[in-house]
Design a protein around this motif. Structure first.
Motif, PDB file in Angstrom:
ATOM      1  N   GLY A  42       0.815  -1.203   0.000  1.00 50.26           N
ATOM      2  CA  GLY A  42       0.000   0.000   0.000  1.00 50.26           C
ATOM      3  C   GLY A  42       0.846   1.249   0.000  1.00 50.26           C
ATOM      4  N   VAL A  43       0.213   2.347   0.429  1.00 53.29           N
ATOM      5  CA  VAL A  43       0.881   3.636   0.497  1.00 53.29           C
ATOM      6  C   VAL A  43       0.827   4.121   1.944  1.00 53.29           C
ATOM      7  CG1 VAL A  43       0.501   4.249  -1.914  1.00 53.29           C
ATOM      8  CG2 VAL A  43      -1.273   4.762  -0.239  1.00 53.29           C
ATOM      9  N   GLU A  44       1.258   5.362   2.177  1.00 50.62           N
ATOM     10  CA  GLU A  44       1.445   5.819   3.561  1.00 50.62           C
ATOM     11  C   GLU A  44       0.193   5.715   4.422  1.00 50.62           C
ATOM     12  OE1 GLU A  44       3.115   9.708   6.004  1.00 50.62           O
ATOM     13  OE2 GLU A  44       3.180   9.682   3.819  1.00 50.62           O
ATOM     14  N   LEU A  45      -0.969   6.132   3.917  1.00 44.67           N
ATOM     15  CA  LEU A  45      -2.164   6.190   4.750  1.00 44.67           C
ATOM     16  C   LEU A  45      -3.112   5.008   4.569  1.00 44.67           C
ATOM     17  CD1 LEU A  45      -3.050   9.999   4.516  1.00 44.67           C
ATOM     18  CD2 LEU A  45      -1.759   8.806   6.290  1.00 44.67           C
ATOM     19  N   ILE A  46      -2.820   4.124   3.639  1.00 43.47           N
ATOM     20  CA  ILE A  46      -3.682   2.952   3.448  1.00 43.47           C
ATOM     21  C   ILE A  46      -2.823   1.783   3.011  1.00 43.47           C
ATOM     22  CG2 ILE A  46      -4.302   3.828   1.154  1.00 43.47           C
ATOM     23  CD1 ILE A  46      -6.935   2.237   1.419  1.00 43.47           C
ATOM     24  N   ARG A  47      -2.977   0.679   3.753  1.00 40.30           N
ATOM     25  CA  ARG A  47      -2.148  -0.489   3.422  1.00 40.30           C
ATOM     26  C   ARG A  47      -2.813  -1.764   3.922  1.00 40.30           C
ATOM     27  NH1 ARG A  47       0.504   2.181   7.229  1.00 40.30           N
ATOM     28  NH2 ARG A  47       2.006   2.999   5.736  1.00 40.30           N
ATOM     29  N   ILE A  48      -2.481  -2.861   3.272  1.00 43.47           N
ATOM     30  CA  ILE A  48      -2.812  -4.180   3.791  1.00 43.47           C
ATOM     31  C   ILE A  48      -1.557  -4.639   4.534  1.00 43.47           C
ATOM     32  CG2 ILE A  48      -3.624  -6.508   3.267  1.00 43.47           C
ATOM     33  CD1 ILE A  48      -4.591  -5.456   0.561  1.00 43.47           C
ATOM     34  N   GLU A  50      -5.920   5.241   7.375  1.00 38.73           N
ATOM     35  CA  GLU A  50      -5.873   6.415   8.242  1.00 38.73           C
ATOM     36  C   GLU A  50      -6.460   7.572   7.454  1.00 38.73           C
ATOM     37  OE1 GLU A  50      -2.791   9.358  10.645  1.00 38.73           O
ATOM     38  OE2 GLU A  50      -2.044   7.463   9.825  1.00 38.73           O
ATOM     39  N   CYS A  51      -7.546   8.128   7.947  1.00 39.57           N
ATOM     40  CA  CYS A  51      -8.234   9.211   7.241  1.00 39.57           C
ATOM     41  C   CYS A  51      -7.349  10.449   7.181  1.00 39.57           C
ATOM     42  CB  CYS A  51      -9.553   9.529   7.940  1.00 39.57           C
ATOM     43  SG  CYS A  51     -10.463  10.910   7.211  1.00 39.57           S
ATOM     44  N   ALA A  52      -7.177  10.990   5.990  1.00 38.15           N
ATOM     45  CA  ALA A  52      -6.351  12.191   5.825  1.00 38.15           C
ATOM     46  C   ALA A  52      -7.020  13.425   6.415  1.00 38.15           C
ATOM     47  CB  ALA A  52      -6.070  12.413   4.341  1.00 38.15           C
ATOM     48  N   ARG A  53      -8.318  13.358   6.648  1.00 41.44           N
ATOM     49  CA  ARG A  53      -9.046  14.504   7.192  1.00 41.44           C
ATOM     50  C   ARG A  53      -9.065  14.485   8.723  1.00 41.44           C
ATOM     51  NH1 ARG A  53     -14.344  14.006   4.984  1.00 41.44           N
ATOM     52  NH2 ARG A  53     -13.425  14.793   3.074  1.00 41.44           N
ATOM     53  N   CYS A  54      -9.484  13.358   9.317  1.00 44.52           N
ATOM     54  CA  CYS A  54      -9.657  13.323  10.783  1.00 44.52           C
ATOM     55  C   CYS A  54      -8.557  12.567  11.508  1.00 44.52           C
ATOM     56  CB  CYS A  54     -11.018  12.717  11.128  1.00 44.52           C
ATOM     57  SG  CYS A  54     -11.120  10.911  10.943  1.00 44.52           S
ATOM     58  N   THR A  99     -10.033   9.247   2.743  1.00 45.18           N
ATOM     59  CA  THR A  99     -10.894   9.782   3.809  1.00 45.18           C
ATOM     60  C   THR A  99     -11.929   8.734   4.173  1.00 45.18           C
ATOM     61  OG1 THR A  99     -12.474  10.763   2.267  1.00 45.18           O
ATOM     62  CG2 THR A  99     -10.614  12.151   2.974  1.00 45.18           C
ATOM     63  N   CYS A 100     -12.550   8.927   5.310  1.00 47.85           N
ATOM     64  CA  CYS A 100     -13.559   7.976   5.778  1.00 47.85           C
ATOM     65  C   CYS A 100     -14.675   7.823   4.743  1.00 47.85           C
ATOM     66  CB  CYS A 100     -14.144   8.456   7.106  1.00 47.85           C
ATOM     67  SG  CYS A 100     -12.924   8.576   8.445  1.00 47.85           S
ATOM     68  N   THR A 101     -15.097   8.947   4.161  1.00 47.34           N
ATOM     69  CA  THR A 101     -16.210   8.896   3.216  1.00 47.34           C
ATOM     70  C   THR A 101     -15.833   8.221   1.900  1.00 47.34           C
ATOM     71  OG1 THR A 101     -15.691  11.168   2.544  1.00 47.34           O
ATOM     72  CG2 THR A 101     -17.412  10.873   4.210  1.00 47.34           C
ATOM     73  N   ASP A 130     -19.738   9.728   7.808  1.00 42.32           N
ATOM     74  CA  ASP A 130     -18.992  10.796   8.479  1.00 42.32           C
ATOM     75  C   ASP A 130     -17.621  10.265   8.865  1.00 42.32           C
ATOM     76  OD1 ASP A 130     -21.063  12.858   8.634  1.00 42.32           O
ATOM     77  OD2 ASP A 130     -22.073  11.482  10.010  1.00 42.32           O
ATOM     78  N   CYS A 131     -16.761  11.172   9.301  1.00 38.72           N
ATOM     79  CA  CYS A 131     -15.454  10.760   9.792  1.00 38.72           C
ATOM     80  C   CYS A 131     -15.601   9.948  11.079  1.00 38.72           C
ATOM     81  CB  CYS A 131     -14.573  11.986  10.041  1.00 38.72           C
ATOM     82  SG  CYS A 131     -13.750  12.582   8.551  1.00 38.72           S
ATOM     83  N   VAL A 132     -14.688   9.014  11.290  1.00 40.69           N
ATOM     84  CA  VAL A 132     -14.738   8.184  12.497  1.00 40.69           C
ATOM     85  C   VAL A 132     -14.422   8.997  13.744  1.00 40.69           C
ATOM     86  CG1 VAL A 132     -14.229   6.017  11.310  1.00 40.69           C
ATOM     87  CG2 VAL A 132     -12.334   7.399  12.177  1.00 40.69           C
TER      88      VAL A 132
END
Length: 196
Positions: free
Chosen positions: A46-52, A84-88, A147-149, A155-157
């Protein structure tokens, strides 16, 4: 694109490996075998904010077809990613999948000779390693700023995070959790107003 390492593997791959043994495919064009099983990831994909994550299982639903110059792999690979949500900045998990269409060429064929230019991978004897193909496929599929959405949540977690337009209802007395660490360092500018 990277091609499969030319270092020879010893013996048969483990039953839960991303390395697939093609010896079960009849060596005639069009011959096919199905691979439907779970495999364990030897490293994060994956990448920095999302990975398996490493050690997680992915579900393989693939067809291996013998073609004139190698083996064509088609199908889907699905797993569960940590996001990991980039927003929250909240974390959650989500089902993810990619469609694969990858050619693995037999060494000594014209396809193998042009592997680097034609983005063709190489068979390692009778074995093919799916990991580099999955790294590329999921890397292209995953957003750099998830992002969560993006993943089906309404909504964000983290409920204290303002909405994207900066409006999230009553904000009096709340501190955005992304900046909470700065609250102690910087005082509210209104506190000392009029002092002197």
């Amino acid at each position: 694109m990277s091609t499969t390492s030319r270092k020879r593997r010893q013996g048969r791959p483990a039953a839960d490996s991303l390395v697939l043994d093609t010896r079960s495919i009849t060596r005639s064009p069009g011959a096919m075998t199905q691979v439907q099983r779970a495999a364990v990831l030897p490293s994060d994909i994956g990448v920095e904010l999302i990975r398996i994550p490493q050690g997680a299982e992915v579900d393989l639903d693939l067809a291996l077809t013998f073609v004139e110059e190698g083996v064509l792999v088609t199908g889907t690979v699905a797993g569960r990613a940590t996001v990991e949500c980039a927003r929250c900045l909240g974390e959650f998990t989500s089902e993810v999948s990619v469609d694969l269409t990858e050619m693995y060429a037999v060494e000594g064929t014209a396809a193998a000779d042009g592997a680097e230019q034609d983005e063709v991978r190489l068979l390692d004897g009778d074995l093919l390693d799916l990991e580099p193909a999955l790294v590329d496929a999921f890397g292209l599929e995953f957003p750099m700023s998830p992002t969560c959405t993006d993943y089906g949540l309404s909504d964000c977690v983290n409920p204290d995070t303002p909405a994207p337009d900066g409006v999230s209802g009553s904000t009096e007395g709340r501190i955005d959790p992304r900046w909470a660490g700065l609250a102690e360092k910087f005082a509210d500018p209104g506190i000392d107003e009029g002092a002197g």
